[in-house]
Write an enzyme that holds these catalytic residues in place. Structure first.
Site, mmCIF file in Angstrom:
data_model
loop_
_atom_site.group_PDB
_atom_site.id
_atom_site.type_symbol
_atom_site.label_atom_id
_atom_site.label_comp_id
_atom_site.label_asym_id
_atom_site.label_seq_id
_atom_site.Cartn_x
_atom_site.Cartn_y
_atom_site.Cartn_z
ATOM 1 C CG PHE A 183 -1.900 1.224 1.249
ATOM 2 C CD1 PHE A 183 -2.214 1.905 0.383
ATOM 3 C CD2 PHE A 183 -1.264 1.595 2.849
ATOM 4 C CE1 PHE A 183 -2.858 3.322 1.236
ATOM 5 C CE2 PHE A 183 -2.492 2.946 3.507
ATOM 6 C CZ PHE A 183 -3.039 3.387 2.118
ATOM 7 C CG LEU A 221 5.392 -9.905 -5.483
ATOM 8 C CD1 LEU A 221 5.162 -9.909 -7.219
ATOM 9 C CD2 LEU A 221 5.149 -7.998 -5.763
ATOM 10 C CG ASP A 253 11.014 -13.987 1.557
ATOM 11 O OD1 ASP A 253 11.209 -12.989 2.830
ATOM 12 O OD2 ASP A 253 10.400 -14.541 1.829
ATOM 13 C CB THR A 274 3.797 2.059 13.324
ATOM 14 O OG1 THR A 274 3.017 2.257 13.937
ATOM 15 C CG2 THR A 274 4.463 0.872 13.831
ATOM 16 C CG ASP A 275 1.160 5.977 15.374
ATOM 17 O OD1 ASP A 275 1.008 4.855 15.069
ATOM 18 O OD2 ASP A 275 0.341 6.754 15.021
ATOM 19 C CD GLU A 276 0.026 -0.116 14.852
ATOM 20 O OE1 GLU A 276 -0.811 -0.483 15.190
ATOM 21 O OE2 GLU A 276 -1.629 1.027 13.942
ATOM 22 C CE1 TYR A 323 3.104 -3.576 12.289
ATOM 23 C CE2 TYR A 323 1.721 -2.637 12.893
ATOM 24 C CZ TYR A 323 2.702 -2.140 11.774
ATOM 25 O OH TYR A 323 3.173 -1.823 11.241
ATOM 26 C CB SER A 324 3.159 -2.220 17.778
ATOM 27 O OG SER A 324 2.986 -3.261 18.923
ATOM 28 C CE LYS A 360 7.516 -1.311 11.055
ATOM 29 N NZ LYS A 360 7.984 -1.459 9.631
ATOM 30 N NE ARG A 417 -5.938 2.661 16.288
ATOM 31 C CZ ARG A 417 -6.026 2.353 17.292
ATOM 32 N NH1 ARG A 417 -6.202 3.240 18.421
ATOM 33 N NH2 ARG A 417 -6.094 0.941 17.775
ATOM 34 C CG ASP A 432 -12.105 -4.193 21.981
ATOM 35 O OD1 ASP A 432 -11.843 -4.071 20.748
ATOM 36 O OD2 ASP A 432 -11.563 -3.702 22.507
ATOM 37 N NE ARG A 433 -7.046 -5.030 16.129
ATOM 38 C CZ ARG A 433 -6.617 -4.404 15.511
ATOM 39 N NH1 ARG A 433 -5.390 -2.927 15.803
ATOM 40 N NH2 ARG A 433 -6.680 -4.024 13.965
ATOM 41 N N GLY A 442 -5.602 -6.815 23.273
ATOM 42 C CA GLY A 442 -4.616 -5.818 23.588
ATOM 43 C C GLY A 442 -4.957 -4.566 23.187
HETATM 44 P P1 NAD Z 1 1.191 -3.498 3.290
HETATM 45 O O1 NAD Z 1 1.201 -4.982 4.002
HETATM 46 O O2 NAD Z 1 0.682 -3.063 2.484
HETATM 47 O O3 NAD Z 1 3.459 -3.821 2.147
HETATM 48 C C1 NAD Z 1 3.904 -4.687 2.967
HETATM 49 C C2 NAD Z 1 4.889 -4.561 1.890
HETATM 50 O O4 NAD Z 1 4.970 -5.869 2.051
HETATM 51 C C3 NAD Z 1 4.068 -5.989 0.915
HETATM 52 O O5 NAD Z 1 3.936 -5.731 -1.028
HETATM 53 C C4 NAD Z 1 4.660 -7.328 0.720
HETATM 54 O O6 NAD Z 1 4.586 -7.953 -0.481
HETATM 55 C C5 NAD Z 1 5.493 -6.452 1.693
HETATM 56 N N1 NAD Z 1 6.231 -8.637 2.002
HETATM 57 C C6 NAD Z 1 6.004 -8.434 3.488
HETATM 58 N N2 NAD Z 1 6.881 -9.627 3.877
HETATM 59 C C7 NAD Z 1 7.480 -9.294 2.824
HETATM 60 C C8 NAD Z 1 9.112 -10.393 2.963
HETATM 61 N N3 NAD Z 1 9.745 -10.913 3.816
HETATM 62 N N4 NAD Z 1 10.545 -10.280 1.862
HETATM 63 C C9 NAD Z 1 10.105 -8.905 0.337
HETATM 64 N N5 NAD Z 1 8.432 -8.073 0.840
HETATM 65 C C10 NAD Z 1 8.179 -7.713 1.844
HETATM 66 O O7 NAD Z 1 2.172 -2.450 4.494
HETATM 67 P P2 NAD Z 1 1.408 -1.109 4.520
HETATM 68 O O8 NAD Z 1 0.279 -0.532 4.917
HETATM 69 O O9 NAD Z 1 1.731 -0.203 2.657
HETATM 70 O O10 NAD Z 1 2.841 -0.784 5.379
HETATM 71 C C11 NAD Z 1 4.634 -0.125 4.621
HETATM 72 C C12 NAD Z 1 4.963 -0.057 6.379
HETATM 73 O O11 NAD Z 1 4.299 1.508 6.673
HETATM 74 C C13 NAD Z 1 5.025 -1.235 7.125
HETATM 75 O O12 NAD Z 1 6.544 -1.154 7.473
HETATM 76 C C14 NAD Z 1 4.141 -0.603 7.922
HETATM 77 O O13 NAD Z 1 4.718 -0.842 9.445
HETATM 78 C C15 NAD Z 1 4.399 0.826 8.096
HETATM 79 N N6 NAD Z 1 3.113 1.255 9.139
HETATM 80 C C16 NAD Z 1 2.276 1.013 7.619
HETATM 81 C C17 NAD Z 1 1.373 1.913 8.434
HETATM 82 C C18 NAD Z 1 -0.463 1.679 8.180
HETATM 83 O O14 NAD Z 1 -1.372 2.592 8.283
HETATM 84 N N7 NAD Z 1 -0.487 1.362 6.527
HETATM 85 C C19 NAD Z 1 1.472 2.973 9.486
HETATM 86 C C20 NAD Z 1 2.026 2.830 10.143
HETATM 87 C C21 NAD Z 1 3.488 2.377 9.085
HETATM 88 P P1 TYD Z 2 -6.328 -0.742 11.452
HETATM 89 O O1 TYD Z 2 -6.876 -0.471 9.963
HETATM 90 O O2 TYD Z 2 -6.479 -2.853 11.157
HETATM 91 O O3 TYD Z 2 -5.237 -0.552 11.702
HETATM 92 P P2 TYD Z 2 -4.184 -0.347 13.050
HETATM 93 O O4 TYD Z 2 -4.761 -1.980 14.309
HETATM 94 O O5 TYD Z 2 -2.699 -0.328 12.412
HETATM 95 O O6 TYD Z 2 -4.634 0.834 13.872
HETATM 96 O O7 TYD Z 2 -8.120 -0.523 12.340
HETATM 97 C C1 TYD Z 2 -7.702 1.342 12.754
HETATM 98 C C2 TYD Z 2 -8.825 0.726 13.933
HETATM 99 O O8 TYD Z 2 -9.986 0.252 13.252
HETATM 100 C C3 TYD Z 2 -8.583 -0.038 14.948
HETATM 101 O O9 TYD Z 2 -9.018 0.581 16.715
HETATM 102 C C4 TYD Z 2 -9.159 -1.521 15.114
HETATM 103 C C5 TYD Z 2 -10.771 -1.069 14.448
HETATM 104 N N1 TYD Z 2 -10.936 -2.094 13.744
HETATM 105 C C6 TYD Z 2 -12.811 -1.871 13.670
HETATM 106 O O10 TYD Z 2 -13.182 -1.639 14.509
HETATM 107 N N2 TYD Z 2 -13.107 -3.301 12.626
HETATM 108 C C7 TYD Z 2 -12.033 -3.694 11.907
HETATM 109 O O11 TYD Z 2 -12.655 -4.716 10.939
HETATM 110 C C8 TYD Z 2 -10.948 -3.339 11.747
HETATM 111 C C9 TYD Z 2 -10.153 -4.182 10.616
HETATM 112 C C10 TYD Z 2 -10.355 -2.099 12.207
#
Ligand code: NAD
Ligand code: TYD
Length: 348
Positions: free
Chosen positions: A12, A36, A60, A131-133, A156-157, A160, A220, A286-287, A289
């Protein structure tokens, strides 16, 4: 020519960063290294895949031998590292995958770069996207700054945070040239529909429930992905060596309010009576944690580097919804799994 290796460029945020760099810097060569996984989608980059300054490499980052040989072959001057397992809910069911990619994969990249740069770090940079997480959760007040202590809660956090510590440890131990950015929740085009906003857009289009975890009062700070890519460009080029920058939107929303706003805009755009989509809102378990609130103080990047968001949240959300409405084929390919054949069609 500067050679920049971007990891996770089929994901993304990575796809927006790749596009920003390929378009803005024709003198750079951009290598997009991505395994991928389910989250990688080369259809995100259709518009730039034939550019002469762009090369895709399927690899990878958990495989240290392959990663080393790619660095030796292509000799990148800089790395922008986004590849990661990124979904909190998946980290709860499979933490090890997050350790492998986010921690081991990051260390493999650090080692591969360190080996080819051979202690000569002039003109070199490793930009780690985090990430801010990692800061844990806020109560109802306060903001995360670059000095907030790390206190991750989800697998996850935690993964990271560990990778951030390794990146800074390489700077402190070896003088390795790093910069770290910690951003808030991104939204925008090409977002995989397992995350809240694209999941809800997809479900509204398909008349399915909109699952809200717990009471929906979790907060968020939403950042438009194209603004994030611009911020990465600024920090990559002008951020201080060894520095950290928080990137956020000054844009806090409780989940339930955000989903109601999304429903309102979707009804308007789809020409449905007001309130139609909101009827799909369903409160679910709820999720575990679940962090209550994330919110970033982005004044450092603003004051040091002049970063400003280009859109308001209402504009960004409207652009995002329009993108999904105009690209239903993308959404269909993702939900059918067809997007995973794109690599085979384009690159074999
Ligand atoms: P995403 O899950 O959309 O994309 C991750 C990409 O990494 C994918 O294209 C996947 O194929 C590739 N990938 C995964 N494992 C791999 C591996 N072992 N080797 C090579 N490639 C691999 O993630 P995103 O949302 O685009 O996030 C990108 C970065 O930003 C991440 O480091 C994430 O922690 C950080 N981030 C994301 C958000 C968010 O809101 N999406 C917020 C804060 C930080
Ligand atoms: P998410 O998009 O998974 O991002 P993150 O967990 O990294 O913040 O979730 C954003 C917020 O939305 C989080 O508080 C969890 C909540 N959420 C729902 O309430 N329902 C859902 O189906 C999903 C995926 C997330």
């Amino acid at each position: 020519m500067k050679k920049i290796l971007i990891t996770g460029g089929a994901g993304f945020i990575g796809s927006h960063v790749v596009r920003e760099f390929v378009n803005k810097y024709p003198d750079y060569h951009i290598f997009n290294l991505d395994a991928l996984t389910y989250a990688g989608n080369l259809e995100n980059l259709r518009d730039i895949e034939d550019r002469p300054n762009y090369t895709f490499i399927k690899a990878d980052i958990t495989d240290s031998t392959v990663i080393s040989s790619i660095f030796i072959e292509h000799q990148p001057d800089a790395v922008i590292h986004l590849a990661a397992e990124s979904h909190v809910d998946r980290s709860i069911t499979d933490p090890l995958a997050f350790v492998m990619t986010n921690v081991i994969g990051t260390v493999n990249l650090l080692n591969a770069a360190k080996d080819i740069w051979k202690d000569n770090y002039e003109g070199k940079r490793f930009h780690h996207v985090s990430t801010d997480e990692v800061y844990g959760t806020l109560g109802s007040t306060g903001l995360f700054t670059e000095n907030t202590a790390y206190d991750p809660h989800s697998p996850y956090s935690a993964s990271k945070a560990s990778s951030d510590h390794f990146v800074r440890a390489y700077h402190d131990t070896y003088g390795f040239p790093v910069v770290v950015t910690n951003c808030s929740n991104n939204y925008g085009p090409n977002h995989f529909p397992e995350k809240l906003i694209p999941l809800c857009i997809h479900n509204i289009l398909n008349n399915k429930p909109l699952p809200i975890y717990g009471d929906g009062k979790f907060t968020r700070d939403w950042l438009f992905v194209i603004d994030h890519a611009r911020a990465i460009d600024l920090v990559f080029h002008r951020g201080a060596n060894g520095g950290s920058y928080n990137i956020g939107g000054f844009n806090e929303w409780q989940n339930i309010d955000l989903v109601r706003e999304l429903c309102k805009q979707m009804d308007e755009k789809l020409g449905r009576p007001a309130g139609t989509s909101a009827q799909l809102i369903t409160f679910v378990k709820d999720r575990p944690g679940h962090d209550l609130r994330y919110a970033i103080d982005a004044s450092k990047i603003n004051e040091e580097l002049g970063y400003q968001p280009s859109v308001t949240f209402q504009e960004g959300l409207s652009i995002t919804i329009d993108w999904y409405l105009n690209n239903q084929e993308w959404l269909d390919h993702v939900t059918s799994g067809d997007y995973q054949n794109y690599y085979a069609k384009q690159y074999s």
